[in-house]
Design a protein around this motif. Structure first.
Motif, PDB file in Angstrom:
ATOM      1  N   ASN A 156       0.852  -1.183   0.000  1.00 42.98           N
ATOM      2  CA  ASN A 156       0.000   0.000   0.000  1.00 42.98           C
ATOM      3  C   ASN A 156       0.888   1.232   0.000  1.00 42.98           C
ATOM      4  OD1 ASN A 156      -2.818  -1.207   0.470  1.00 42.98           O
ATOM      5  ND2 ASN A 156      -1.589  -2.169   2.069  1.00 42.98           N
ATOM      6  N   PRO A 157       1.320   1.678  -1.176  1.00 42.04           N
ATOM      7  CA  PRO A 157       2.278   2.796  -1.251  1.00 42.04           C
ATOM      8  C   PRO A 157       1.684   4.098  -0.736  1.00 42.04           C
ATOM      9  CG  PRO A 157       1.390   2.322  -3.418  1.00 42.04           C
ATOM     10  CD  PRO A 157       0.904   1.226  -2.516  1.00 42.04           C
ATOM     11  N   LYS A 158       2.549   4.938  -0.228  1.00 39.43           N
ATOM     12  CA  LYS A 158       2.136   6.227   0.320  1.00 39.43           C
ATOM     13  C   LYS A 158       2.764   7.390  -0.460  1.00 39.43           C
ATOM     14  CE  LYS A 158       0.326   3.863   3.752  1.00 39.43           C
ATOM     15  NZ  LYS A 158      -1.129   3.608   3.806  1.00 39.43           N
ATOM     16  N   ASP A 159       2.084   8.512  -0.420  1.00 38.13           N
ATOM     17  CA  ASP A 159       2.604   9.745  -0.993  1.00 38.13           C
ATOM     18  C   ASP A 159       3.345  10.482   0.116  1.00 38.13           C
ATOM     19  OD1 ASP A 159       3.101  12.250  -1.985  1.00 38.13           O
ATOM     20  OD2 ASP A 159       1.030  12.733  -2.475  1.00 38.13           O
ATOM     21  N   MET A 160       4.649  10.462   0.075  1.00 42.97           N
ATOM     22  CA  MET A 160       5.469  11.054   1.130  1.00 42.97           C
ATOM     23  C   MET A 160       5.193  12.539   1.325  1.00 42.97           C
ATOM     24  SD  MET A 160       7.738   8.849   2.540  1.00 42.97           S
ATOM     25  CE  MET A 160       9.307   9.667   2.836  1.00 42.97           C
ATOM     26  N   ASN A 161       4.724  13.205   0.277  1.00 46.18           N
ATOM     27  CA  ASN A 161       4.498  14.649   0.351  1.00 46.18           C
ATOM     28  C   ASN A 161       3.086  15.014   0.794  1.00 46.18           C
ATOM     29  OD1 ASN A 161       7.154  15.340  -0.649  1.00 46.18           O
ATOM     30  ND2 ASN A 161       6.451  14.681  -2.673  1.00 46.18           N
ATOM     31  N   GLY A 162       2.216  14.030   0.857  1.00 51.19           N
ATOM     32  CA  GLY A 162       0.857  14.298   1.309  1.00 51.19           C
ATOM     33  C   GLY A 162       0.082  15.208   0.376  1.00 51.19           C
ATOM     34  N   ASN A 163       0.210  14.997  -0.912  1.00 55.15           N
ATOM     35  CA  ASN A 163      -0.429  15.868  -1.893  1.00 55.15           C
ATOM     36  C   ASN A 163      -1.768  15.342  -2.409  1.00 55.15           C
ATOM     37  OD1 ASN A 163       1.647  17.792  -1.878  1.00 55.15           O
ATOM     38  ND2 ASN A 163       2.847  16.612  -3.361  1.00 55.15           N
ATOM     39  N   PRO A 243      -4.921   4.978  -2.345  1.00 54.24           N
ATOM     40  CA  PRO A 243      -5.788   3.796  -2.331  1.00 54.24           C
ATOM     41  C   PRO A 243      -5.963   3.105  -3.668  1.00 54.24           C
ATOM     42  CG  PRO A 243      -7.074   5.813  -2.131  1.00 54.24           C
ATOM     43  CD  PRO A 243      -5.645   6.202  -1.986  1.00 54.24           C
ATOM     44  N   ASN A 244      -5.719   3.802  -4.766  1.00 55.79           N
ATOM     45  CA  ASN A 244      -5.875   3.199  -6.090  1.00 55.79           C
ATOM     46  C   ASN A 244      -4.569   2.642  -6.642  1.00 55.79           C
ATOM     47  OD1 ASN A 244      -8.667   3.894  -6.280  1.00 55.79           O
ATOM     48  ND2 ASN A 244      -8.073   5.994  -6.774  1.00 55.79           N
ATOM     49  N   LYS A 245      -3.505   2.709  -5.836  1.00 51.60           N
ATOM     50  CA  LYS A 245      -2.189   2.245  -6.294  1.00 51.60           C
ATOM     51  C   LYS A 245      -1.756   0.952  -5.591  1.00 51.60           C
ATOM     52  CE  LYS A 245      -1.365   5.752  -9.062  1.00 51.60           C
ATOM     53  NZ  LYS A 245      -0.349   6.761  -8.743  1.00 51.60           N
ATOM     54  N   GLU A 246      -2.671   0.331  -4.859  1.00 52.36           N
ATOM     55  CA  GLU A 246      -2.336  -0.909  -4.156  1.00 52.36           C
ATOM     56  C   GLU A 246      -1.917  -1.984  -5.156  1.00 52.36           C
ATOM     57  OE1 GLU A 246      -4.629  -2.872  -0.573  1.00 52.36           O
ATOM     58  OE2 GLU A 246      -5.490  -3.573  -2.446  1.00 52.36           O
ATOM     59  N   GLU A 247      -0.868  -2.742  -4.807  1.00 53.64           N
ATOM     60  CA  GLU A 247      -0.391  -3.776  -5.714  1.00 53.64           C
ATOM     61  C   GLU A 247      -0.071  -5.057  -4.956  1.00 53.64           C
ATOM     62  OE1 GLU A 247       3.960  -3.201  -6.886  1.00 53.64           O
ATOM     63  OE2 GLU A 247       3.401  -1.135  -6.345  1.00 53.64           O
ATOM     64  N   GLN A 248      -0.419  -6.182  -5.549  1.00 51.17           N
ATOM     65  CA  GLN A 248      -0.122  -7.465  -4.922  1.00 51.17           C
ATOM     66  C   GLN A 248       1.354  -7.791  -5.093  1.00 51.17           C
ATOM     67  OE1 GLN A 248      -2.605 -10.723  -6.145  1.00 51.17           O
ATOM     68  NE2 GLN A 248      -1.428 -12.236  -4.987  1.00 51.17           N
ATOM     69  N   ILE A 249       1.984  -8.215  -4.012  1.00 55.54           N
ATOM     70  CA  ILE A 249       3.405  -8.544  -4.039  1.00 55.54           C
ATOM     71  C   ILE A 249       3.630  -9.892  -3.360  1.00 55.54           C
ATOM     72  CG2 ILE A 249       4.153  -6.125  -4.026  1.00 55.54           C
ATOM     73  CD1 ILE A 249       4.714  -6.423  -1.015  1.00 55.54           C
ATOM     74  N   SER A 259      11.483   1.746   0.512  1.00 52.43           N
ATOM     75  CA  SER A 259      10.685   1.419  -0.675  1.00 52.43           C
ATOM     76  C   SER A 259       9.526   0.473  -0.355  1.00 52.43           C
ATOM     77  CB  SER A 259      11.574   0.782  -1.759  1.00 52.43           C
ATOM     78  OG  SER A 259      12.103  -0.458  -1.320  1.00 52.43           O
ATOM     79  N   GLU A 260       9.554  -0.163   0.800  1.00 52.58           N
ATOM     80  CA  GLU A 260       8.466  -1.065   1.182  1.00 52.58           C
ATOM     81  C   GLU A 260       7.186  -0.299   1.493  1.00 52.58           C
ATOM     82  OE1 GLU A 260       9.701  -3.598   4.396  1.00 52.58           O
ATOM     83  OE2 GLU A 260      11.690  -3.912   3.505  1.00 52.58           O
ATOM     84  N   TRP A 261       7.324   0.994   1.777  1.00 51.73           N
ATOM     85  CA  TRP A 261       6.160   1.782   2.195  1.00 51.73           C
ATOM     86  C   TRP A 261       5.817   2.927   1.247  1.00 51.73           C
ATOM     87  CZ3 TRP A 261       9.654  -0.204   5.795  1.00 51.73           C
ATOM     88  CH2 TRP A 261       9.106  -1.098   6.719  1.00 51.73           C
TER      89      TRP A 261
END
Length: 262
Positions: A156-163, A243-249, A259-261
Motif C-alpha cells: 500500500n504505497p504512500k505519498d510522502m508529500n501528502g499531496n 488507495p488506487n495504487k495498491e499492488e499485490q506482491i 521502498s516497502e512503504w
C-alpha cells in the motif's frame, strides 16, 4: 461503508514490535522498538468504551505487532472478556501458538475468545496447535484470501508529500469503518496516525500527519454519536494514501527499506 455505533470493530495493538516483521507492514512493526501496552491503560479505556456503548461493545481484536509477545497476555484476555459482550479475537501470526501454554487455550475457550491466525507462507506446527485447541474447545480461525490457502500480500504505497485529496482517498479507502483503532484513550479510523511515528524516527522523515487531529479523545467526547461522526469523516493523514495504487506482491520479511512503504 460507514461506521455504525452498534457495529464498531475496535482493534488494540497490545505490542508494537513483532517476531515476523513482514515487509511493508501497515503497522510499521519492523521499525518499532520493543514495547508493551500498559494493562491499566487498556482496562481504563475499555471501561470508558463500555460506558459509551451501554455495555454493548460489538467487537474487540487484540493485535500487534505480535500480540502473543506480551508478558501479560492472560490479563489482557481476562479484561477483554470482562468488558466486551460481543466478538472477541486474539490475532496472531501463529509463530508462537504451538508453544503457547495450555492455560491460554483454556482461557480463550472459557471466555469465548477466538484465536485468529493470519495464514502467512511460513511453517508452523498446526498438528500441535489443533491438538491444544481441541483439548479445550478453543476456536481457531484462519485468516486467508478467498479461494486461497494463504493470505495474499499487498503493498500500500504512500505519498510522502501528502499531496492527495483527503476526501477522495477516504471515500475510496477499503479499511475505513472496518478497523477502528483504539490507542491510549483515543480512537481513529486509521492505524497510520498512531504508528507512523516509527517510520518517521527510523527514516528521519516528516512524512505522514501524526497529530491529534487524526483521532478523537474518548474521555472528552460527549457520547458515542460524537465519536461516530468523527470516524465517518476524512482525517488529515488521508492525504498521504494512494488507495488506487495498491499492488499485490510476494510476501517476505522486511529489510527495513523505505521502498516497502512508498
Amino acid at each position: 461503508m460507514i461506521v455504525s455505533k452498534d457495529k464498531i470493530r475496535f482493534i488494540v495493538d497490545i505490542v508494537d514490535h513483532c517476531n515476523l516483521n513482514c515487509k511493508g507492514c501497515g503497522h510499521f512493526s519492523p521499525l518499532a522498538p520493543k514495547s508493551f501496552l500498559d494493562i491499566e491503560t487498556f482496562e481504563t479505556d475499555l471501561r470508558r468504551l463500555n460506558v459509551l456503548l451501554n455495555g454493548e461493545i460489538f467487537c474487540l481484536e487484540l493485535m500487534g505487532g505480535e500480540a502473543l509477545l506480551h508478558p501479560q497476555l492472560e490479563d489482557f484476555l481476562r479484561i477483554t472478556a470482562k468488558y466486551v459482550s460481543g466478538e472477541k479475537n486474539l490475532c496472531t501470526n501463529g509463530v508462537l501458538l504451538s508453544t503457547l501454554p495450555n492455560r491460554i487455550y483454556q482461557l480463550c475457550a472459557q471466555t469465548g475468545i477466538t484465536i485468529c491466525v493470519t495464514m502467512y507462507p511460513i511453517d508452523i506446527d498446526w498438528v500441535e496447535i489443533y491438538r491444544k485447541a481441541d483439548l479445550f474447545g478453543t476456536k481457531i480461525f484462519q485468516i486467508k484470501s478467498a479461494g486461497e490457502e494463504e493470505k495474499k500480500w499487498y503493498k500500500n504505497p504512500k505519498d510522502m508529500n501528502g499531496n492527495q485529496n483527503a476526501e477522495d482517498n477516504f471515500m475510496h479507502c477499503f479499511w475505513k469503518a472496518r478497523c477502528i483503532v483504539l490507542e491510549q484513550g483515543r480512537v481513529s479510523s486509521c492505524v497510520v496516525p498512531f504508528k507512523a511515528k516509527f517510520f518517521q524516527k527510523y527514516f528521519k522523515s516528516n512524512a505522514f500527519d501524526t497529530t491529534e487531529q487524526n483521532s478523537i479523545d474518548i474521555y472528552k467526547a460527549n457520547d458515542i454519536d460524537e465519536i461516530v461522526e468523527f470516524l465517518n469523516k476524512p482525517i488529515p493523514c488521508c492525504r498521504y494514501c494512494l488507495p488506487n495504487k495498491e499492488e499485490q506482491i510476494q510476501w517476505g520479511v522486511s529489510k527495513k527499506d523505505i521502498s516497502e512503504w512508498i
